[in-house]
Motif scaffolding. Structure first.
Motif, PDB file in Angstrom:
ATOM      1  N   CYS A 126       0.845  -1.201   0.000  1.00 46.87           N
ATOM      2  CA  CYS A 126       0.000   0.000   0.000  1.00 46.87           C
ATOM      3  C   CYS A 126       0.878   1.248   0.000  1.00 46.87           C
ATOM      4  O   CYS A 126       1.766   1.393   0.837  1.00 46.87           O
ATOM      5  N   CYS A 163      -8.236  -0.743  -0.528  1.00 44.87           N
ATOM      6  CA  CYS A 163      -7.335  -1.168   0.519  1.00 44.87           C
ATOM      7  C   CYS A 163      -7.927  -0.779   1.876  1.00 44.87           C
ATOM      8  O   CYS A 163      -8.396   0.338   2.071  1.00 44.87           O
ATOM      9  N   CYS A 165      -6.054  -1.354   4.780  1.00 42.83           N
ATOM     10  CA  CYS A 165      -4.928  -1.483   5.712  1.00 42.83           C
ATOM     11  C   CYS A 165      -5.011  -0.394   6.784  1.00 42.83           C
ATOM     12  O   CYS A 165      -5.795   0.540   6.677  1.00 42.83           O
ATOM     13  N   CYS A 168      -4.595   3.211   5.550  1.00 41.24           N
ATOM     14  CA  CYS A 168      -5.722   3.796   4.839  1.00 41.24           C
ATOM     15  C   CYS A 168      -6.837   4.183   5.808  1.00 41.24           C
ATOM     16  O   CYS A 168      -7.668   5.024   5.489  1.00 41.24           O
TER      17      CYS A 168
HETATM   18 ZN   LIG Z   1      -3.758   0.771   2.466  1.00 34.91          ZN
END
Ligand SMILES: [Zn+2]
Length: 223
Positions: A126, A163, A165, A168
């Motif tokens: 990412c 995403c 994660c 994020c």
């Molecule tokens: Zn991410």
């Protein structure tokens, strides 16, 4: 990049070898001579592959352990002999070495599962994670140390359903100062319609975006 538009014969060395080979032998002078004989004018040349290994003397990333030369330096030198322009191919998203050292840098799907099998095989990272600093530093390293004519950024996208994660979730971009050569009557963040104060300068306006989410947009409304 007029040269790119004007060159009619272009090549790409898509050289994802990784380290699962006994060794890498690459006769760069012969390769570039044959490219020239084939009429290649612009060549996109590997600098970092889908596994995460680099093909030049990097101080930041992992140089391919099976490579005992600076492949990019030789390629630049040999290409110049024939007037071939070199574009640095850089695989942005895929990097298993960084992923193994920093599992939290991987893109995650909606269930929080990391993307470990992109294209059936690769770790996809990412760019909202600190991995972006690694990428930026490698690109700066290539730009500063090698006379390349451009960059080709491969795999820059977000995987379907990603995403999610942790980076994020807490998008760390806030308080960005924007200067723009326009004189709108109002500035607001969409879609929430939060008014942003701005300072009028001689050649435009200046305002601060307090926080950028995944979809925020600053709208400049003219009179
Ligand atoms: Zn991410």
């Amino acid at each position: 990049m007029a040269f790119y538009r004007d060159t009619l014969r272009r090549g790409l060395l898509d050289f994802h070898i990784g380290e699962a080979v006994p060794d890498i032998t690459f006769d760069v002078p012969r390769y570039m001579r044959e490219m020239a004989e084939a009429g290649v004018q612009t060549l996109t040349f590997m600098t970092k592959d889908a596994f995460g290994t680099s093909y030049y003397n990097t101080r930041i990333g992992r140089k391919n352990a099976k490579l005992d030369i600076d492949l990019l330096a030789e390629a630049v030198r040999e290409a110049k002999k024939y007037g071939i322009r070199l574009i640095a191919y850089y695989n942005v998203g895929l990097n298993s070495y960084v992923a193994n050292a920093n599992p939290d840098y991987r893109q995650s799907d909606q269930n929080g599962e990391p993307i470990r099998n992109a294209f059936g095989f690769y770790d996809l990272l990412c760019l909202n994670s600190p991995y972006r600093d690694y990428v930026a530093a490698q690109l700066a390293e290539i730009a500063e140390n090698y006379d390349v004519d451009g960059f080709f950024f491969d795999i820059t996208y977000v995987w379907p359903s990603a995403c999610h994660c942790e980076y994020c979730q807490i998008w760390p971009i806030r308080n960005i100062k924007i200067k723009i050569r326009k004189k709108p009557s109002r500035v607001y963040l969409a879609p929430e319609r939060i008014e942003l104060p701005f300072a009028v300068k001689e050649d435009g306006i200046e305002f601060v975006i307090p926080e950028v989410g995944l979809h925020a947009m600053a709208v400049l409304e003219e009179e």
